[in-house]
Design a protein around this motif. Sequence first.
Motif, PDB file in Angstrom:
ATOM      1  N   ASN A  17       0.811  -1.225   0.000  1.00 36.14           N
ATOM      2  CA  ASN A  17       0.000   0.000   0.000  1.00 36.14           C
ATOM      3  C   ASN A  17       0.842   1.273   0.000  1.00 36.14           C
ATOM      4  OD1 ASN A  17       1.012  -0.235   2.573  1.00 36.14           O
ATOM      5  ND2 ASN A  17      -0.868   0.431   3.602  1.00 36.14           N
ATOM      6  N   VAL A  18       2.098   1.134  -0.365  1.00 37.14           N
ATOM      7  CA  VAL A  18       2.967   2.312  -0.412  1.00 37.14           C
ATOM      8  C   VAL A  18       2.494   3.256  -1.516  1.00 37.14           C
ATOM      9  CG1 VAL A  18       5.290   3.112  -1.019  1.00 37.14           C
ATOM     10  CG2 VAL A  18       4.997   1.240   0.618  1.00 37.14           C
ATOM     11  N   VAL A  19       2.453   4.525  -1.191  1.00 31.98           N
ATOM     12  CA  VAL A  19       2.086   5.560  -2.163  1.00 31.98           C
ATOM     13  C   VAL A  19       3.385   6.214  -2.631  1.00 31.98           C
ATOM     14  CG1 VAL A  19       0.822   7.700  -2.534  1.00 31.98           C
ATOM     15  CG2 VAL A  19      -0.108   5.954  -0.986  1.00 31.98           C
ATOM     16  N   SER A  20       3.560   6.267  -3.935  1.00 32.60           N
ATOM     17  CA  SER A  20       4.805   6.854  -4.437  1.00 32.60           C
ATOM     18  C   SER A  20       4.503   7.891  -5.499  1.00 32.60           C
ATOM     19  CB  SER A  20       5.699   5.757  -5.021  1.00 32.60           C
ATOM     20  OG  SER A  20       5.054   5.125  -6.098  1.00 32.60           O
TER      21      SER A  20
ATOM     22  N   VAL B 105      10.277  -1.757  -1.969  1.00 31.17           N
ATOM     23  CA  VAL B 105       9.249  -0.875  -1.411  1.00 31.17           C
ATOM     24  C   VAL B 105       8.530  -0.151  -2.543  1.00 31.17           C
ATOM     25  CG1 VAL B 105       8.872   1.176   0.013  1.00 31.17           C
ATOM     26  CG2 VAL B 105      10.496  -0.575   0.765  1.00 31.17           C
ATOM     27  N   SER B 106       9.296   0.402  -3.449  1.00 35.04           N
ATOM     28  CA  SER B 106       8.722   1.151  -4.567  1.00 35.04           C
ATOM     29  C   SER B 106       9.812   1.439  -5.590  1.00 35.04           C
ATOM     30  CB  SER B 106       8.126   2.471  -4.065  1.00 35.04           C
ATOM     31  OG  SER B 106       7.696   3.264  -5.149  1.00 35.04           O
ATOM     32  N   THR B 108      10.183   4.149  -8.918  1.00 40.86           N
ATOM     33  CA  THR B 108       9.540   5.198  -9.707  1.00 40.86           C
ATOM     34  C   THR B 108      10.557   5.781 -10.681  1.00 40.86           C
ATOM     35  OG1 THR B 108       8.290   5.734  -7.716  1.00 40.86           O
ATOM     36  CG2 THR B 108       8.097   7.270  -9.535  1.00 40.86           C
ATOM     37  N   HIS B 123       9.155  10.556  -3.951  1.00 39.39           N
ATOM     38  CA  HIS B 123       8.667  10.450  -2.566  1.00 39.39           C
ATOM     39  C   HIS B 123       7.857   9.176  -2.377  1.00 39.39           C
ATOM     40  CE1 HIS B 123       5.386  12.670  -4.647  1.00 39.39           C
ATOM     41  NE2 HIS B 123       4.615  11.890  -3.925  1.00 39.39           N
ATOM     42  N   ILE B 124       7.844   8.732  -1.142  1.00 40.17           N
ATOM     43  CA  ILE B 124       7.043   7.569  -0.771  1.00 40.17           C
ATOM     44  C   ILE B 124       6.393   7.838   0.576  1.00 40.17           C
ATOM     45  CG2 ILE B 124       8.328   5.822  -2.067  1.00 40.17           C
ATOM     46  CD1 ILE B 124       9.868   5.183   0.524  1.00 40.17           C
ATOM     47  N   SER B 125       5.222   7.271   0.751  1.00 40.48           N
ATOM     48  CA  SER B 125       4.550   7.317   2.054  1.00 40.48           C
ATOM     49  C   SER B 125       3.772   6.024   2.216  1.00 40.48           C
ATOM     50  CB  SER B 125       3.625   8.538   2.151  1.00 40.48           C
ATOM     51  OG  SER B 125       2.602   8.458   1.179  1.00 40.48           O
ATOM     52  N   LYS B 126       3.400   5.752   3.446  1.00 38.48           N
ATOM     53  CA  LYS B 126       2.674   4.513   3.721  1.00 38.48           C
ATOM     54  C   LYS B 126       1.564   4.844   4.716  1.00 38.48           C
ATOM     55  CE  LYS B 126       3.855  -0.373   4.407  1.00 38.48           C
ATOM     56  NZ  LYS B 126       2.704  -0.804   5.185  1.00 38.48           N
ATOM     57  N   PRO B 127       0.312   4.714   4.274  1.00 39.99           N
ATOM     58  CA  PRO B 127      -0.815   5.152   5.116  1.00 39.99           C
ATOM     59  C   PRO B 127      -0.827   4.530   6.506  1.00 39.99           C
ATOM     60  CG  PRO B 127      -1.562   4.647   2.897  1.00 39.99           C
ATOM     61  CD  PRO B 127      -0.137   4.209   2.972  1.00 39.99           C
ATOM     62  N   TRP B 130       5.394   3.372   8.315  1.00 42.77           N
ATOM     63  CA  TRP B 130       6.566   2.583   7.896  1.00 42.77           C
ATOM     64  C   TRP B 130       6.976   1.626   8.996  1.00 42.77           C
ATOM     65  CZ3 TRP B 130       7.424   2.754   3.019  1.00 42.77           C
ATOM     66  CH2 TRP B 130       7.205   3.926   2.284  1.00 42.77           C
TER      67      TRP B 130
END
Lengths: 85, 154
Positions: A17-20, B105-106, B108, B123-127, B130
């Motif tokens: 569910n990582v948002v990038s 993780v990601s 891009t 950038h990355i975020s995790k609702p 982390w």
Amino acid sequence: MNMGNKKTDDDMPDFSNVVSGASSKAAETKATYKMYTIVSGDSLSKIAKREYGNAKDWTKIFEANKDVIKDANKIYPGQKIKIPL
Amino acid sequence: MKFITQFSLALLALTLVACSKKEAPPPPPPPPAVAAPAPDLVNVPVSVKQVVLTNSLGADMKAGAPMTTFAPTDTIYAVVETIGSGNASVKAMWTYHKGEKSAQVSETMQELVLAGPTSSEFHISKPDGWPAGDYQVEITVNGASAGIQNFSVK
């Protein structure tokens, strides 16, 4: 945006569910992609539904990956594709 | 007496000549130092100047304070400063590391047309936050690694 990638190991955290995202001050940004590795059970429309909320947007993904996807109905686990952001 | 007068006149003449002699001109100033030419940051192939990890992004895509440790709720930015011109595929590959194991993780990628020094950000975020642990981001330009930054979440 959902990464969609399955966790590879039970001991490892789930990063599905990582948002990038990305942006640039470049003279021109031609495209921004998230890279995605296809897993068993995926289809372009499923990926489009998950990423864009609309399965019909599978054409966006297909157009961005014509170098690796020749037939939209034939994608394979392990294939790495670009998902336009 | 005549001798003394002649001597005095000679002495006076010598004094006048000495006094009227112009001082030697000062040496010419040294030529101005030629400044070293500034490095060309435009007409060179695209390369990464630096990568800064931070949890905030200011105006003009300037990185906040550089960080190596983040909180679970942070959005993590990798600000990539490049020099050079031309087409470039700039990619950020974020991974998590636990002992010998790693997980993606990601990843891009931006396809850019650069015309000199440029800032770009990933950038990355995790609702749901982390997981604590060790992470890494590798930046590549046109497929070649341009550096790896390690960071942790605590």
